[in-house]
Design a protein around this motif. Structure first.
Motif, PDB file in Angstrom:
ATOM      1  N   ILE A  65       0.781  -1.223   0.013  1.00 33.96           N
ATOM      2  CA  ILE A  65       0.037   0.005  -0.074  1.00 33.96           C
ATOM      3  C   ILE A  65       0.797   1.231   0.121  1.00 33.96           C
ATOM      4  CG2 ILE A  65      -0.326   0.398   2.511  1.00 33.96           C
ATOM      5  CD1 ILE A  65      -2.941   0.416  -0.393  1.00 33.96           C
ATOM      6  N   TYR A  66       1.878   1.157   0.539  1.00 31.64           N
ATOM      7  CA  TYR A  66       2.962   2.408   0.598  1.00 31.64           C
ATOM      8  C   TYR A  66       3.811   2.546  -0.687  1.00 31.64           C
ATOM      9  CZ  TYR A  66       1.525   1.907   5.460  1.00 31.64           C
ATOM     10  OH  TYR A  66       0.744   1.899   6.549  1.00 31.64           O
ATOM     11  N   LEU A  67       3.666   1.552  -1.786  1.00 34.72           N
ATOM     12  CA  LEU A  67       4.456   1.622  -2.863  1.00 34.72           C
ATOM     13  C   LEU A  67       3.884   2.756  -3.835  1.00 34.72           C
ATOM     14  CD1 LEU A  67       6.695   0.656  -4.681  1.00 34.72           C
ATOM     15  CD2 LEU A  67       5.098  -1.217  -5.356  1.00 34.72           C
ATOM     16  N   PHE A  68       2.295   2.440  -3.994  1.00 37.83           N
ATOM     17  CA  PHE A  68       1.518   3.400  -4.784  1.00 37.83           C
ATOM     18  C   PHE A  68       1.576   4.775  -4.418  1.00 37.83           C
ATOM     19  CE2 PHE A  68       0.156  -0.963  -5.087  1.00 37.83           C
ATOM     20  CZ  PHE A  68       0.063  -1.263  -6.168  1.00 37.83           C
ATOM     21  N   ARG A  69       2.044   5.849  -5.504  1.00 41.06           N
ATOM     22  CA  ARG A  69       1.880   7.144  -5.246  1.00 41.06           C
ATOM     23  C   ARG A  69       1.428   7.873  -6.797  1.00 41.06           C
ATOM     24  NH1 ARG A  69       7.965   7.485  -3.049  1.00 41.06           N
ATOM     25  NH2 ARG A  69       7.837   5.938  -4.593  1.00 41.06           N
ATOM     26  N   LEU A  70       0.754   9.116  -6.549  1.00 45.19           N
ATOM     27  CA  LEU A  70       0.494   9.742  -7.705  1.00 45.19           C
ATOM     28  C   LEU A  70       0.886  11.195  -7.430  1.00 45.19           C
ATOM     29  CD1 LEU A  70      -0.953  10.305 -10.142  1.00 45.19           C
ATOM     30  CD2 LEU A  70      -2.910  11.069  -8.656  1.00 45.19           C
ATOM     31  N   ARG A  77       4.348  24.498 -19.432  1.00 42.06           N
ATOM     32  CA  ARG A  77       4.360  23.698 -20.486  1.00 42.06           C
ATOM     33  C   ARG A  77       3.084  22.811 -20.594  1.00 42.06           C
ATOM     34  NH1 ARG A  77       8.049  19.043 -20.521  1.00 42.06           N
ATOM     35  NH2 ARG A  77       7.774  18.306 -22.554  1.00 42.06           N
ATOM     36  N   GLY A  78       2.658  22.504 -19.313  1.00 42.73           N
ATOM     37  CA  GLY A  78       1.303  21.450 -19.239  1.00 42.73           C
ATOM     38  C   GLY A  78       1.427  20.775 -18.161  1.00 42.73           C
ATOM     39  N   ILE A  79       0.541  19.618 -18.105  1.00 39.52           N
ATOM     40  CA  ILE A  79       0.447  18.527 -17.112  1.00 39.52           C
ATOM     41  C   ILE A  79       1.222  17.495 -16.919  1.00 39.52           C
ATOM     42  CG2 ILE A  79      -1.421  17.484 -15.856  1.00 39.52           C
ATOM     43  CD1 ILE A  79      -3.474  19.418 -16.513  1.00 39.52           C
ATOM     44  N   HIS A  80       1.860  17.321 -16.025  1.00 39.77           N
ATOM     45  CA  HIS A  80       2.855  16.322 -15.916  1.00 39.77           C
ATOM     46  C   HIS A  80       2.372  15.305 -14.712  1.00 39.77           C
ATOM     47  CE1 HIS A  80       5.446  18.875 -17.913  1.00 39.77           C
ATOM     48  NE2 HIS A  80       4.884  19.632 -17.135  1.00 39.77           N
ATOM     49  N   TYR A  81       2.327  14.051 -15.050  1.00 45.94           N
ATOM     50  CA  TYR A  81       1.724  13.027 -14.021  1.00 45.94           C
ATOM     51  C   TYR A  81       2.729  11.738 -13.991  1.00 45.94           C
ATOM     52  CZ  TYR A  81      -0.800  10.788 -17.554  1.00 45.94           C
ATOM     53  OH  TYR A  81      -1.124  10.088 -19.030  1.00 45.94           O
ATOM     54  N   LYS A  82       2.630  11.000 -12.576  1.00 43.69           N
ATOM     55  CA  LYS A  82       3.326   9.830 -12.755  1.00 43.69           C
ATOM     56  C   LYS A  82       2.535   9.091 -11.659  1.00 43.69           C
ATOM     57  CE  LYS A  82       7.907   7.860 -12.054  1.00 43.69           C
ATOM     58  NZ  LYS A  82       9.275   8.006 -11.718  1.00 43.69           N
ATOM     59  N   PHE A  83       2.290   7.872 -11.967  1.00 46.84           N
ATOM     60  CA  PHE A  83       1.464   6.877 -10.927  1.00 46.84           C
ATOM     61  C   PHE A  83       2.606   5.814 -10.789  1.00 46.84           C
ATOM     62  CE2 PHE A  83      -2.240   6.192  -8.869  1.00 46.84           C
ATOM     63  CZ  PHE A  83      -2.254   4.954  -8.272  1.00 46.84           C
ATOM     64  N   ILE A  84       3.378   5.936  -9.602  1.00 48.84           N
ATOM     65  CA  ILE A  84       4.198   4.776  -9.156  1.00 48.84           C
ATOM     66  C   ILE A  84       3.609   3.971  -8.638  1.00 48.84           C
ATOM     67  CG2 ILE A  84       6.246   4.478  -7.799  1.00 48.84           C
ATOM     68  CD1 ILE A  84       6.555   7.523  -7.870  1.00 48.84           C
ATOM     69  N   PRO A  85       3.886   2.548  -9.025  1.00 48.83           N
ATOM     70  CA  PRO A  85       5.088   1.944  -9.839  1.00 48.83           C
ATOM     71  C   PRO A  85       4.637   1.736 -11.320  1.00 48.83           C
ATOM     72  CG  PRO A  85       4.067   0.150  -8.756  1.00 48.83           C
ATOM     73  CD  PRO A  85       3.088   1.401  -8.288  1.00 48.83           C
ATOM     74  N   PHE A  86       3.453   2.329 -11.936  1.00 49.58           N
ATOM     75  CA  PHE A  86       3.195   1.966 -13.141  1.00 49.58           C
ATOM     76  C   PHE A  86       3.641   2.621 -14.158  1.00 49.58           C
ATOM     77  CE2 PHE A  86      -0.646   0.917 -10.424  1.00 49.58           C
ATOM     78  CZ  PHE A  86      -0.681  -0.542 -10.828  1.00 49.58           C
ATOM     79  N   HIS A  87       4.315   4.032 -13.849  1.00 48.68           N
ATOM     80  CA  HIS A  87       4.909   4.614 -14.736  1.00 48.68           C
ATOM     81  C   HIS A  87       6.390   4.924 -14.245  1.00 48.68           C
ATOM     82  CE1 HIS A  87       0.898   6.847 -15.381  1.00 48.68           C
ATOM     83  NE2 HIS A  87       0.997   5.933 -16.471  1.00 48.68           N
ATOM     84  N   LYS A  88       7.483   4.558 -15.369  1.00 47.25           N
ATOM     85  CA  LYS A  88       8.654   4.810 -15.023  1.00 47.25           C
ATOM     86  C   LYS A  88       9.172   6.171 -15.317  1.00 47.25           C
ATOM     87  CE  LYS A  88       9.856   0.055 -16.307  1.00 47.25           C
ATOM     88  NZ  LYS A  88      10.354  -0.568 -15.252  1.00 47.25           N
ATOM     89  N   LYS A  89       8.530   6.718 -16.137  1.00 45.90           N
ATOM     90  CA  LYS A  89       9.031   8.269 -16.621  1.00 45.90           C
ATOM     91  C   LYS A  89       7.441   9.004 -16.233  1.00 45.90           C
ATOM     92  CE  LYS A  89      12.045   7.239 -20.081  1.00 45.90           C
ATOM     93  NZ  LYS A  89      12.305   7.227 -21.521  1.00 45.90           N
TER      94      LYS A  89
END
Length: 165
Positions: A65-70, A77-89
């Motif tokens: 549960i502590y691994l997942f982060r948004l 420039r725009g909107i940047h997002y990363k949902f860890i661990p699904f997105h590496k970049k």
């Protein structure tokens, strides 16, 4: 230059309660095996490989549960997002690619089937960890993505500044 940045993770009280229950279960198993010397279900007190498997699975369940982060960033420039661990970049959507960009209230259960990584093939869906407020994005290609936010007012201020849709 104004920038919105937000990091979120699953920290709802009920998820913490589940984790505490799993931790209590782990301590109960350890007590039964090493103090009392009794079997727990099909894992005996001298079955060290079975015990190791149970311990590892419980610890992974607790830590998962502590691994997942948004992470969300909004800038010129725009909107940047990363949902860890699904997105590496970090994924970026530039302002020029957006048709709609607004903060809105939504129903996570009825609209997206709950919280989490809810993207379907084709890129439509939601990335959220809690609450019912999100940044609704509709790309000129027709794809829709909702990014959950706990800071809707701050996000809206930065969106108004940069989005000219």
């Amino acid at each position: 230059m104004r920038v919105f940045e937000e990091k979120q993770w699953f920290n709802q009280w009920w998820m913490q309660a589940i984790n505490l229950s799993l931790l209590g279960l782990l301590f109960y198993f350890l007590y039964q095996w090493y103090v009392v010397g009794k079997n727990v279900d099909k894992v005996s007190a001298n079955d060290y490989s079975g015990q190791a498997l149970v311990i590892v699975l419980l610890l992974l369940s607790i830590g998962l549960i502590y691994l997942f982060r948004l992470k969300t960033i909004i800038d010129e420039r725009g909107i940047h997002y990363k949902f860890i661990p699904f997105h590496k970049k970090i994924k970026t959507i530039i302002w020029e690619d957006l048709e709609i960009c607004e903060v809105r209230k939504y129903n996570p259960l009825s609209e997206y089937g709950g919280w989490g990584y809810k993207l379907h093939f084709g890129g439509e869906g939601a990335l959220n960890v809690r609450g019912n407020m999100g940044i609704q994005l509709k790309l000129k290609s027709g794809k829709k993505i909702l990014l959950g936010t706990q800071k809707p007012e701050d996000a809206q201020l930065v969106i108004k500044r940069y989005f000219k849709g």
